[in-house]
Motif scaffolding. Structure first.
Motif, mmCIF file in Angstrom:
data_model
loop_
_atom_site.group_PDB
_atom_site.id
_atom_site.type_symbol
_atom_site.label_atom_id
_atom_site.label_comp_id
_atom_site.label_asym_id
_atom_site.label_seq_id
_atom_site.Cartn_x
_atom_site.Cartn_y
_atom_site.Cartn_z
ATOM 1 N N ASP A 1 11.686 -2.386 -16.922
ATOM 2 C CA ASP A 1 10.414 -1.659 -16.850
ATOM 3 C C ASP A 1 10.181 -0.892 -18.144
ATOM 4 N N GLU A 2 9.338 -1.419 -19.000
ATOM 5 C CA GLU A 2 9.023 -0.806 -20.304
ATOM 6 C C GLU A 2 10.294 -0.323 -20.995
ATOM 7 N N PRO A 3 11.261 -1.219 -21.203
ATOM 8 C CA PRO A 3 12.575 -0.754 -21.667
ATOM 9 C C PRO A 3 12.579 -0.273 -23.108
ATOM 10 N N SER B 1 0.843 -1.205 0.000
ATOM 11 C CA SER B 1 0.000 0.000 0.000
ATOM 12 C C SER B 1 0.870 1.244 0.000
ATOM 13 N N PHE B 2 0.376 2.294 -0.655
ATOM 14 C CA PHE B 2 0.950 3.631 -0.485
ATOM 15 C C PHE B 2 0.035 4.326 0.511
ATOM 16 N N GLY B 3 0.461 4.450 1.755
ATOM 17 C CA GLY B 3 -0.429 5.000 2.779
ATOM 18 C C GLY B 3 -1.669 4.141 2.891
ATOM 19 N N GLY C 1 -0.432 -5.323 -18.232
ATOM 20 C CA GLY C 1 -1.647 -4.765 -17.641
ATOM 21 C C GLY C 1 -1.784 -3.315 -18.043
ATOM 22 N N PRO C 2 -2.968 -2.747 -17.839
ATOM 23 C CA PRO C 2 -3.174 -1.349 -18.217
ATOM 24 C C PRO C 2 -2.419 -0.396 -17.297
ATOM 25 N N SER C 3 -2.388 0.863 -17.686
ATOM 26 C CA SER C 3 -1.727 1.886 -16.887
ATOM 27 C C SER C 3 -2.334 1.921 -15.487
ATOM 28 N N GLY C 4 -1.468 1.967 -14.482
ATOM 29 C CA GLY C 4 -1.945 2.051 -13.105
ATOM 30 C C GLY C 4 -2.303 0.719 -12.480
ATOM 31 N N SER C 5 -2.056 -0.395 -13.180
ATOM 32 C CA SER C 5 -2.452 -1.703 -12.642
ATOM 33 C C SER C 5 -1.478 -2.232 -11.594
ATOM 34 N N GLY C 6 -0.300 -1.607 -11.470
ATOM 35 C CA GLY C 6 0.631 -2.016 -10.416
ATOM 36 C C GLY C 6 1.888 -2.724 -10.917
ATOM 37 N N LYS C 7 2.106 -2.724 -12.224
ATOM 38 C CA LYS C 7 3.253 -3.453 -12.801
ATOM 39 C C LYS C 7 4.588 -2.912 -12.276
ATOM 40 N N SER C 8 4.766 -1.592 -12.389
ATOM 41 C CA SER C 8 6.042 -1.012 -11.943
ATOM 42 C C SER C 8 6.216 -1.173 -10.447
ATOM 43 N N THR C 9 5.129 -1.009 -9.701
ATOM 44 C CA THR C 9 5.205 -1.138 -8.250
ATOM 45 C C THR C 9 5.682 -2.545 -7.869
ATOM 46 N N LEU C 10 5.158 -3.560 -8.561
ATOM 47 C CA LEU C 10 5.552 -4.939 -8.273
ATOM 48 C C LEU C 10 7.019 -5.171 -8.646
ATOM 49 N N THR D 1 5.333 -4.442 -19.486
ATOM 50 C CA THR D 1 4.824 -3.737 -20.654
ATOM 51 C C THR D 1 3.306 -3.600 -20.569
ATOM 52 N N HIS D 2 2.767 -2.574 -21.232
ATOM 53 C CA HIS D 2 1.315 -2.530 -21.348
ATOM 54 C C HIS D 2 0.895 -2.887 -22.766
ATOM 55 N N ASP D 3 1.901 -3.324 -23.573
ATOM 56 C CA ASP D 3 1.670 -3.637 -24.976
ATOM 57 C C ASP D 3 1.561 -5.150 -25.125
ATOM 58 N N LYS E 1 -4.374 0.729 -1.259
ATOM 59 C CA LYS E 1 -3.847 -0.607 -1.602
ATOM 60 C C LYS E 1 -3.501 -0.632 -3.073
ATOM 61 N N VAL E 2 -2.267 -1.017 -3.397
ATOM 62 C CA VAL E 2 -1.838 -1.030 -4.794
ATOM 63 C C VAL E 2 -1.592 -2.450 -5.305
ATOM 64 N N LEU E 3 -1.153 -3.343 -4.425
ATOM 65 C CA LEU E 3 -0.985 -4.756 -4.806
ATOM 66 C C LEU E 3 -1.652 -5.618 -3.752
HETATM 67 N N1 LIG Z 1 4.493 7.010 -4.778
HETATM 68 C C1 LIG Z 1 3.180 6.729 -4.914
HETATM 69 N N2 LIG Z 1 2.271 7.208 -4.047
HETATM 70 C C2 LIG Z 1 0.960 6.907 -4.151
HETATM 71 N N3 LIG Z 1 0.446 6.143 -5.129
HETATM 72 C C3 LIG Z 1 1.295 5.643 -6.039
HETATM 73 C C4 LIG Z 1 2.701 5.913 -5.999
HETATM 74 N N4 LIG Z 1 3.290 5.281 -7.033
HETATM 75 C C5 LIG Z 1 2.293 4.653 -7.700
HETATM 76 N N5 LIG Z 1 1.102 4.866 -7.109
HETATM 77 C C6 LIG Z 1 -0.200 4.331 -7.543
HETATM 78 O O1 LIG Z 1 -0.110 2.929 -7.588
HETATM 79 C C7 LIG Z 1 -0.835 2.409 -8.682
HETATM 80 C C8 LIG Z 1 0.057 1.522 -9.515
HETATM 81 O O2 LIG Z 1 1.071 2.289 -10.098
HETATM 82 P P1 LIG Z 1 2.197 1.654 -11.022
HETATM 83 O O3 LIG Z 1 3.204 2.673 -11.322
HETATM 84 O O4 LIG Z 1 2.672 0.380 -10.421
HETATM 85 O O5 LIG Z 1 1.346 1.293 -12.354
HETATM 86 P P2 LIG Z 1 1.809 0.672 -13.738
HETATM 87 O O6 LIG Z 1 1.007 -0.568 -13.949
HETATM 88 O O7 LIG Z 1 3.282 0.556 -13.779
HETATM 89 O O8 LIG Z 1 1.284 1.758 -14.793
HETATM 90 P P3 LIG Z 1 1.973 2.368 -16.133
HETATM 91 O O9 LIG Z 1 1.658 1.383 -17.241
HETATM 92 O O10 LIG Z 1 1.240 3.664 -16.323
HETATM 93 O O11 LIG Z 1 3.443 2.537 -15.899
HETATM 94 C C9 LIG Z 1 -1.375 3.607 -9.443
HETATM 95 O O12 LIG Z 1 -2.721 3.775 -9.101
HETATM 96 C C10 LIG Z 1 -0.536 4.761 -8.943
HETATM 97 O O13 LIG Z 1 -1.258 5.951 -8.956
#
Ligand SMILES: Nc1ncnc2c1ncn2[C@@H]1O[C@H](COP(=O)(O)OP(=O)(O)OP(=O)(O)O)[C@@H](O)[C@H]1O
Ligand SMILES: [Mg+2]
Length: 354
Positions: free
Chosen positions: A162-164, A16-18, A40-49, A195-197, A21-23
């Motif tokens: 990450d999306e290289p 979680s970010f605060g 996955g689509p933008s914002g799905s949590g790929k980079s966070t994972l 990737t989101h592609d 919940k992100v994952l």
């Molecule tokens: N530092 C942060 N603080 C709060 N929320 C965050 C932070 N970083 C990411 N998020 C949120 O976490 C969720 C997942 O973000 P993430 O960057 O993992 O998505 P992504 O799948 O990589 O998207 P993209 O394809 O756009 O790169 C998003 O809703 C984003 O807004």
């Protein structure tokens, strides 16, 4: 280059970010030497994972193992992972050679070992002849390869990308993704590619995980996910899908509008009893269009010429259905407004249940 293969195991990971919940409940096993994609689509949590595996970002709950080692509590530099960030940012004032050497110097490797290591990494990505150029004197694809050389020079156990390829034009992307795969095969390095592609994930990965809103929707080979999606999200995200609502009646799927579609029993997901089936997935290329004699009657609302295919958008009692037909030459057989009849390929229509 001698790199040790190691698999990755993620167990019940939550992040979680605060309060957000992100994952949630991420479980997966990536085999040693596998090329694995997070799609996955933008914002799905790929980079966070990916960043959680590398050790950046908030501390997750759950376990992350590389080989037999639980790395969840280790700082990034002790995890033996190499990460190429989306913005690969080479040092503009340093030559290619110095860019690659920098990470090794940071790790306090003896100078006599750095030289050969750098040369080997540049050789691997096919850039040794450009070692003394500055980044500004390189094409985008060459810069991307310097970023890769910089990462493999530290001899990581796993490679996280990450999306290289996102900064490259379409033609170079296709070429670079082939080169990346060839390099990964040569090194045998366990690799996660974000990737989101979907085409990029399909063409490179051995297996992939489809993410949506921080939850893994399905894991499998590209073809498994395309042919046997387990839910509407996966069906719709991988390629074009017509998803019709309805229910099973005997061996037929009966749509909401009452159209009866014969389906093969093999199309039913193993986990879903026929009583729970409530949707059918029809791929555009698996529907035949004819003047009469099919399962669903409709009217051509719109026609698109796609080169190798002609796409018809057909209005039916169950909503608009997309049908693709192969095109070789000559005028398309059905005009807008034409009454047509659609039949489905019963072997190839996945059934879904909530
Ligand atoms: N530092 C942060 N603080 C709060 N929320 C965050 C932070 N970083 C990411 N998020 C949120 O976490 C969720 C997942 O973000 P993430 O960057 O993992 O998505 P992504 O799948 O990589 O998207 P993209 O394809 O756009 O790169 C998003 O809703 C984003 O807004
Ligand atoms: Mg991202």
């Amino acid at each position: 280059m001698t790199l040790t293969k190691a698999g990755i195991r993620i167990e019940d990971l939550h992040l979680s970010f605060g309060e957000t919940k992100v994952l949630e409940g991420i479980d997966m096993v990536i085999e040693p030497g596998e090329f694995f994609a997070f799609l996955g689509p933008s914002g799905s949590g790929k980079s966070t994972l990916l960043r959680a595996i590398a050790g950046f970002g908030p501390t997750p709950r759950g376990r992350i193992l590389i080989g037999d080692r639980d790395i969840a509590a280790l700082p990034p530099w002790k995890r033996n992972v190499g990460m190429v960030f989306q913005s690969y940012a080479l040092w503009p004032h340093m030559s290619v050679r110095r860019n690659v050497a920098f990470g090794l110097e940071e790790r306090r490797m003896p100078a006599r070992e750095i030289g050969p290591r750098v040369e080997q990494a540049l050789e691997t990505v096919g850039l040794l002849h450009l070692a003394d150029r500055m980044p500004a004197q390189l094409s985008g694809g060459q810069q991307q390869r310097v970023a890769l050389a910089r990462t493999i020079a530290i001899e990581p156990q796993v490679l996280l990308l990450d999306e290289p390829l996102s900064n490259l034009d379409a033609a170079l992307r296709v070429q670079m993704r082939r080169e990346l795969l060839a390099l990964q095969r040569k090194l045998g390095l366990t690799t996660i590619f974000v990737t989101h592609d979907q085409e990029e994930a399909n063409t490179t990965s051995d297996r992939m995980a489809v993410l949506d809103r921080g939850v893994i929707q399905q894991i499998g080979t590209p073809q498994q996910l395309y042919d046997h999606p387990e839910n509407a999200f996966v069906a719709g995200f991988l390629g074009t899908a017509n998803i019709l609502k309805g229910a099973m009646q005997g061996a037929d799927f009966v749509t909401e509008a009452g159209q009866r579609l014969p389906v093969a029993p093999a199309a039913a997901p193993a986990a879903a009893p026929a009583a729970d089936v409530n949707r059918i997935v029809l791929r555009p290329q698996n529907i035949r269009i004819a003047a009469s004699g099919g399962d669903i009657m409709g009217t051509v609302a719109h026609r698109e010429f796609l080169g190798s295919q002609i796409r018809y958008l057909v209005d039916t009692p169950d909503g608009q259905i997309i049908v693709d037909t192969l095109h070789s030459s000559g005028p398309p057989p059905y005009d807008e407004g034409a009454a047509v009849s659609l039949s489905i390929d019963s072997q190839s229509a996945p059934l879904l249940a909530d």
